[in-house]
Design a protein around this motif. Structure first.
Motif, mmCIF file in Angstrom:
data_model
loop_
_atom_site.group_PDB
_atom_site.id
_atom_site.type_symbol
_atom_site.label_atom_id
_atom_site.label_comp_id
_atom_site.label_asym_id
_atom_site.label_seq_id
_atom_site.Cartn_x
_atom_site.Cartn_y
_atom_site.Cartn_z
ATOM 1 N N HIS A 266 0.896 -1.229 -0.151
ATOM 2 C CA HIS A 266 -0.068 -0.143 0.095
ATOM 3 C C HIS A 266 0.912 1.274 0.077
ATOM 4 N N TYR A 267 1.848 1.290 0.961
ATOM 5 C CA TYR A 267 2.788 2.408 0.971
ATOM 6 C C TYR A 267 3.574 2.677 -0.334
ATOM 7 N N HIS A 268 4.075 1.787 -0.780
ATOM 8 C CA HIS A 268 4.936 1.803 -2.311
ATOM 9 C C HIS A 268 4.068 2.224 -3.381
ATOM 10 N N LEU A 269 2.765 1.745 -3.464
ATOM 11 C CA LEU A 269 1.899 2.234 -4.600
ATOM 12 C C LEU A 269 1.551 3.813 -4.375
ATOM 13 N N ARG A 270 1.249 4.269 -3.164
ATOM 14 C CA ARG A 270 0.850 5.509 -2.644
ATOM 15 C C ARG A 270 2.048 6.464 -3.273
ATOM 16 N N GLU A 271 3.354 5.956 -2.739
ATOM 17 C CA GLU A 271 4.698 6.692 -3.205
ATOM 18 C C GLU A 271 4.888 6.800 -4.653
ATOM 19 N N GLU A 430 -3.115 -6.224 -0.081
ATOM 20 C CA GLU A 430 -1.705 -6.222 -0.579
ATOM 21 C C GLU A 430 -1.607 -6.630 -2.040
ATOM 22 N N GLN A 431 -2.089 -7.827 -2.143
ATOM 23 C CA GLN A 431 -1.960 -8.417 -3.709
ATOM 24 C C GLN A 431 -2.548 -7.367 -4.557
ATOM 25 N N TRP A 432 -3.655 -6.850 -4.448
ATOM 26 C CA TRP A 432 -4.225 -5.744 -5.346
ATOM 27 C C TRP A 432 -3.308 -4.615 -5.646
ATOM 28 N N CYS A 433 -2.803 -4.272 -4.652
ATOM 29 C CA CYS A 433 -1.604 -2.925 -4.697
ATOM 30 C C CYS A 433 -0.541 -3.400 -5.308
ATOM 31 N N ALA A 434 -0.014 -4.762 -5.013
ATOM 32 C CA ALA A 434 1.166 -5.034 -5.655
ATOM 33 C C ALA A 434 1.103 -5.387 -7.121
ATOM 34 N N GLY A 435 -0.073 -6.040 -7.660
ATOM 35 C CA GLY A 435 -0.339 -6.043 -8.937
ATOM 36 C C GLY A 435 -0.186 -4.670 -9.759
#
Length: 575
Positions: A266-271, A430-435
């Motif tokens: 989540h954090y990485h996708l927001r960044e 997390e999987q949704w954001c990682a994708g």
């Protein structure tokens, strides 16, 4: 300017009446006193015209002499009197005028008139920014880069002088005034058709609330974004009054830190989504689980402690001011080795230096890193000017309040749909954001992607609009097809489709577009140009949909075939 004009007349009324009276009396005196010729014989008095002429150059101290003929003794005595009273009256008028120019009320009225005039002359999109501090400076530079004009409202003249020294493409319109006044906001262009929104960045939450209320009542159509410094009350009030985006930098960073610990994807996708477009992609890291030390239990420290404990971490608090409240474990500042040792520095996995002084935070970080080289260090940087010091220390994670607020405001201004997507992210796993992160990193390797919105309308996507209105199927896959080679896909990601108030998150390539749909894309700038080319050109859209190119122009077909030939040659050489 009418207010300034009437203020001048009101303050200069007595001096002007005196000057006019003195001039008139002296003129009429010259017109009544007889003259004398060279033989000593009496001559008629000066005509009214000549009397006015003589008094005009006498009263202004030019002194052309005795015209049209030499004066009699009586006329000369009258001129002595005229000179004395004229100089006295003019001196009184000048002194009054100088005092008026230095009067704060007059200067404020003059600034107000100039502001209203400059705002009336603005014929391009602009934002009203209330409060010029470090955050205001970052937001102003960002808006200037995006091509927006800025109307800055700030009561501190010294700060506005710093703004005038900024290297901006366009000069901002400034107002030395209190932004909480509805009249000031209206003069700053709140009702202008070119105003695109209001950003409240003052240091007082009550002022930000007043700005939000004024904007929501006077111009409900305008978006308003506000920063809060004190948690709970201000944020609740601003949200209740309809602020479109409310940011508390301390709570926002605390939640981001907790997200980096508990949900790193989540954090990485927001960044990735809120970073500066084209800059280096943020590194992946995960703050460790375990025992943490928080130095400073003010607004920031309290927010961080709450979030860490909510995610299962144990926390020891070091603070001097709030020790008597019973929530602080160790009394001190955290700069002394004994204090850190008592807090358990040797078995801690992370430390947060969260005081309101940068030098103290750096001292805490250096001491902690010396005593435990492997500890994860989080620092709070209060002043943008101290960035070189924090970069030299190389902490693991830095909290800069001004950057947090500015980056999120500018991201929402650039792509309004991004706020809706960011709001939905905590509801996903997390999987949704990682994708999504993986697709974005593949689209823009090593770089922060560019975010943009495409609306299916005659103005923004006329080709797609015409086909959809005629009942033809146009999907996201068609827009993501390379207009120069139908076998290739454009490196971009469709994040969201907004349709009649309904949000479709992470839409598939087979999603069919409808009239007035808004699509949030992310990818490189080149991808945006190619997608917009397909969306606006009927021949190109027909090619990506059906493969037919007969309807295209000759120049377009030649350019496309050459590009296709080069692509096939490159692909063959790789094989």
């Amino acid at each position: 300017m009418s207010n300034v004009f009437f203020l001048v007349l009101r303050r200069m009324r007595a001096p002007l009446i005196l000057v006019i009276t003195v001039f008139s009396v002296c003129v009429f005196g010259l017109a009544l006193i007889p003259g004398v010729d060279a033989d000593g014989n009496a001559t008629p008095p000066l005509s009214l015209f000549h009397a006015v002429y003589v008094m005009a150059y006498t009263a202004t101290t030019i002194g052309f002499g005795e015209l049209p003929t030499a004066f009699s003794e009586a006329q000369r005595m009258w001129m002595v009197f005229a000179i004395l009273v004229s100089v006295t009256s003019w001196s009184y008028a000048l002194v009054t005028l100088v005092a008026l120019l230095q009067d704060p009320a007059f200067r404020n009225a003059l600034r107000t008139a100039r502001l209203a005039q400059r705002v009336r002359n603005l014929n391009e999109p602009f934002y009203i920014v209330c409060g010029y501090g470090e955050t205001g400076a970052l937001v102003t530079r960002g808006l200037d880069t995006l091509g927006y004009r800025v109307v800055m409202i700030e009561p501190n003249e010294a700060r506005l002088r710093e703004l005038m020294l900024e290297d901006l493409r366009t000069d901002p319109t400034i107002a030395v005034a209190d932004a909480s006044s509805p009249a000031v906001l209206q003069r700053a262009g709140l009702g202008s058709p070119f105003c695109r929104g209001v950003i409240a960045l003052t240091e007082d939450d009550d002022t930000n609330i007043a700005i939000t209320v004024a904007v929501r009542l006077l111009s409900p159509r305008l978006p308003v974004m506000a920063r809060v410094r004190w948690v709970h009350v201000a944020e609740i009030n601003l949200t209740a009054f309809g602020a479109d985006l409310v940011i508390n930098p301390f709570e926002r960073f605390a939640s981001l830190l907790a997200s980096a610990v508990a949900t790193p994807e989540h954090y990485h996708l927001r960044e990735l989504l809120t970073g500066l477009s084209g800059s280096d992609a943020p590194e992946r890291f995960r703050p460790p689980h375990g025992h943490w030390i928080v130095c400073g239990y003010g607004r920031f420290g309290h927010a961080v402690t709450t979030q860490l404990r909510r995610n299962g971490m144990s926390v020891t608090i070091i603070d001097q001011k709030h020790y008597d409240e019973g929530t602080v474990t160790v009394q001190g500042t955290g700069t002394e080795p004994d204090e850190l040792r008592e807090a358990g520095i040797h078995h801690s996995v992370g430390i947060v230096a969260g005081n309101d002084r940068d030098v103290k935070n750096l001292a805490i970080a250096v001491t902690a890193r010396t005593m435990n080289p492997g500890i994860f260090v989080v620092t709070r940087q209060n002043k943008e000017s101290n960035a070189p010091l924090f970069e030299a220390f190389a902490d693991d994670l830095a909290m800069v309040p001004s950057r947090i607020v500015a980056s999120e405001f500018l991201s929402v201004i650039t792509t309004p749909l991004l706020a809706a997507f960011l709001h939905e992210m905590p509801n996903r796993d997390e999987q949704w954001c990682a994708g999504i992160s993986a697709r974005l990193e593949a689209a823009t390797p090593g770089r922060v992607p560019h975010n943009w919105t495409l609306k299916v309308s005659p103005r923004n996507a006329e080709a797609v609009y015409r086909d959809v209105a005629d009942g033809k199927d146009v999907s996201l896959a068609h827009l993501l097809t390379d207009p120069h080679d139908r076998e290739r896909r454009i490196p971009a990601v469709a994040l969201l489709v907004s349709r009649a108030g309904t949000m479709i998150y992470r839409p598939g390539p087979d999603t069919l577009l409808q009239v007035d749909d808004e699509v949030l894309f992310a990818g490189p700038e080149s991808a945006r140009r190619r997608i917009e080319l397909s969306a606006r050109n009927d021949d190109i859209l027909d090619y990506v949909r059906t493969g037919r190119e007969s309807n295209g122009g000759t120049l377009w077909r030649i350019a496309r075939r050459r590009r296709l030939r080069r692509h096939r040659l490159r692909r063959g050489s790789r094989r």
